[in-house]
Design an enzyme around this catalytic site. Structure first.
Site, PDB file in Angstrom:
ATOM      1  N   LYS A 119      -6.907  -1.937  -0.043  1.00 35.71           N
ATOM      2  CA  LYS A 119      -8.339  -1.764  -0.277  1.00 35.71           C
ATOM      3  C   LYS A 119      -9.130  -2.868   0.434  1.00 35.71           C
ATOM      4  O   LYS A 119      -8.605  -3.953   0.685  1.00 35.71           O
ATOM      5  CB  LYS A 119      -8.633  -1.848  -1.784  1.00 35.71           C
ATOM      6  CG  LYS A 119      -8.141  -0.679  -2.606  1.00 35.71           C
ATOM      7  CD  LYS A 119      -8.453  -0.893  -4.077  1.00 35.71           C
ATOM      8  CE  LYS A 119      -7.981   0.266  -4.930  1.00 35.71           C
ATOM      9  NZ  LYS A 119      -8.786   1.487  -4.717  1.00 35.71           N
TER      10      LYS A 119
ATOM     11  N   ARG B   7      -2.175   9.297  -9.423  1.00 38.51           N
ATOM     12  CA  ARG B   7      -1.602  10.632  -9.614  1.00 38.51           C
ATOM     13  C   ARG B   7      -0.078  10.610  -9.539  1.00 38.51           C
ATOM     14  O   ARG B   7       0.582  11.471 -10.119  1.00 38.51           O
ATOM     15  CB  ARG B   7      -2.207  11.595  -8.593  1.00 38.51           C
ATOM     16  CG  ARG B   7      -1.886  11.293  -7.157  1.00 38.51           C
ATOM     17  CD  ARG B   7      -2.883  11.890  -6.173  1.00 38.51           C
ATOM     18  NE  ARG B   7      -4.150  11.192  -6.219  1.00 38.51           N
ATOM     19  CZ  ARG B   7      -5.218  11.530  -5.491  1.00 38.51           C
ATOM     20  NH1 ARG B   7      -5.144  12.568  -4.674  1.00 38.51           N
ATOM     21  NH2 ARG B   7      -6.336  10.847  -5.582  1.00 38.51           N
TER      22      ARG B   7
END
Length: 498
Positions: A279, A353
């Site tokens: 990130k 996920r």
């Protein structure tokens, strides 16, 4: 803080402060009128002079009001009477409690709970007032060497009801509100902890402490257990971190042993660097909040156990760190999930996920009535809904309607987004059964579509709380959402709320 309920006239209350409301423009509520009559129009004279207009969020603290037994009277502006709804009511309670806490009123009697809110009962007003009051005085200063001390902080709050026959319902609502507020506080505390403290192991210890406090069954699965189960999607996320992953399983049994449970699954990424798909550095500190789904599930379970709800619950928390270590997963890697389905990892920052899919498969063994997962899953959901509503996806319309109704009851907004098969096409991979991302567009939907492939054996809903789990800026911190929504859903499901 200590709470209580009473029925009585405001002028007869012996307390540090009595709180009454004023509508705009300059209209006293009924409790304020009773106080004004005893004070020989003292309040109405003050209002007539223009010291209080009744605008939403305004306050006026009065001392030595004649005819009253209290030390002070706090006037709180409620806005226009015709526009007085849930939002204005909750803001008035929040304003009143903060003012009491900041002005040295160590106890107060609040008559705002007697003011009618359209389509809301006395029980709703008391329950919500209790939750809001606890949130208004919440502080997280565990790591400050010098604590900010409040002079004579608010210690006792009494909510007034108009009729004695309302006392029983108000008392029950008060107990519910306190339990929910305690669950919210746990969720906030966990969310606000730094990543070097709130590790997967810390989440496991918190679950074990809850189990001991409320007599729950707790099981902590370690890396070897997950390897044996074939949870390779979850394990792939943890590979780059020195922190060992955990799969936390908590059982609350409040109903018959043969009754199938509701399963709550919470994403527990205790820090999300993005992994190899690193990130940007700006605001990366906020990725400590990536475990707020796990914190929500633990806070909800705490509230339900405290309320002793007649329902069976199982909480499942997959917990891991997502770090860019030498053994971290790479873009292009393919893993086999617990379900046997293969996943091509195109972006290691789409890790939530991956841990959830194995946890959702694990939930099958409990033959649940319903499964609800909670996750700070996608920035795309923040783009779609901002910081007001959580994103809701479901494979059952009845469940979606029930959760939307609970979000309205709790004033913890959620909005349903589509889960159409049309979006499944975006997850195609030439090398595996699916990719873990679906491209730039509809990111929150394709993430939910990914999870739906692991939930075909039961009724399921997914709450994307990336926009609602925490606040940035001056009020930075975890919000405790959506504990309010889930507890109200479970109260309704238990038959306690009509």
């Amino acid at each position: 803080m200590e709470f209580s309920i009473k029925s009585g006239s405001p002028e007869k209350q012996r307390s540090a402060c009595v709180v009454v409301g004023v509508f705009e423009p300059r209209k006293l509520t009924l409790p304020a009128e009773l106080l004004d009559n005893a004070a020989r129009n003292y309040l109405s004279d003050v209002i007539r002079r223009g010291d209080m207009e009744g605008k939403t969020g305004s306050t006026l603290l009065l001392h030595n009001v004649p005819g009253a037994l209290c030390d002070r009277v706090l006037l709180v502006g409620l806005g226009k009477e015709k526009e007085f709804r849930e939002k204005e009511y909750l803001q008035a309670i929040r304003t009143a409690v903060r003012t009491l806490n900041e002005t040295g009123s160590f106890d107060g009697v609040v008559f705002l709970t007697e003011v009618a809110v359209r389509k809301r009962s006395v029980a709703w007003r008391v329950r919500q007032a209790t939750i809001v009051a606890q949130e208004a005085v919440y502080r997280f200063d565990r790591f400050k060497s010098k604590k900010e001390e409040v002079r004579r902080p608010l210690r006792k709050l009494t909510f007034a009801v108009e009729r004695r026959n309302e006392l029983a319902a108000a008392e029950a609502a008060l107990a519910q509100g306190q339990a929910i507020a305690d669950g919210v506080a746990l969720t906030k505390n966990l969310g606000n902890l730094p990543g070097n403290v709130c590790t997967p192991g810390h989440l496991a210890e918190t679950a074990q402490a809850l189990a001991q406090e409320y007599g729950l069954d707790c099981q902590i699965l370690e890396r070897a257990d997950m390897e044996e189960l074939g949870m390779n999607a979850l394990l792939s996320v943890a590979r780059g971190s020195r922190q060992a992953p955990k799969l936390i399983v908590l059982h609350y049994r409040g109903s018959d042993a043969h009754t199938a449970p509701v399963a709550l699954v919470g994403k527990g990424i205790t820090f999300d660097s993005g992994g190899i798909s690193l990130k940007p550095g700006a605001d990366m500190d906020e990725m400590k909040y990536d475990m707020c789904g796990a914190a929500t599930v633990l806070g909800t379970l705490k509230a339900c156990a405290a309320m002793q709800l007649p329902i069976n619950l199982v909480a499942i928390v997959p917990a891991a760190e997502n770090m860019p270590g030498g053994d971290a997963s790479r873009p292009g890697d393919i893993v086999t999930s617990m379900s046997g389905q293969t996943i091509e990892i195109l972006n290691t920052d789409a890790e939530g996920r991956l841990i959830l899919c194995d946890a959702l498969t694990y939930a099958e063994r409990f033959s649940p009535q319903t499964v609800i997962d909670v996750a700070t899953l996608t920035g795309a959901c923040v783009v779609a809904l901002g910081h007001v509503a959580s994103g809701l996806f479901a494979n059952d319309e009845g469940l979606a309607r029930d959760l939307i109704a609970a979000s309205d009851e709790a004033h913890d907004r959620a909005w349903q987004l589509p889960l159409w098969d049309d979006y499944q096409e975006l997850l195609k991979s030439p090398f595996a059964d699916m990719a873990n991302i679906g491209g730039r567009w509809g990111g929150s939907i394709t993430a939910a579509c990914f999870l739906s492939r692991f939930t075909r054996k039961y009724e399921w809903a997914h709450l994307d709380i990336a926009g609602t789990a925490w606040k940035s800026g001056a009020d930075k911190g975890a919000t405790g959402r959506p504990v309010h929504l889930l507890t109200h859903y479970l109260l309704k499901r238990s038959g306690i709320l009509n």
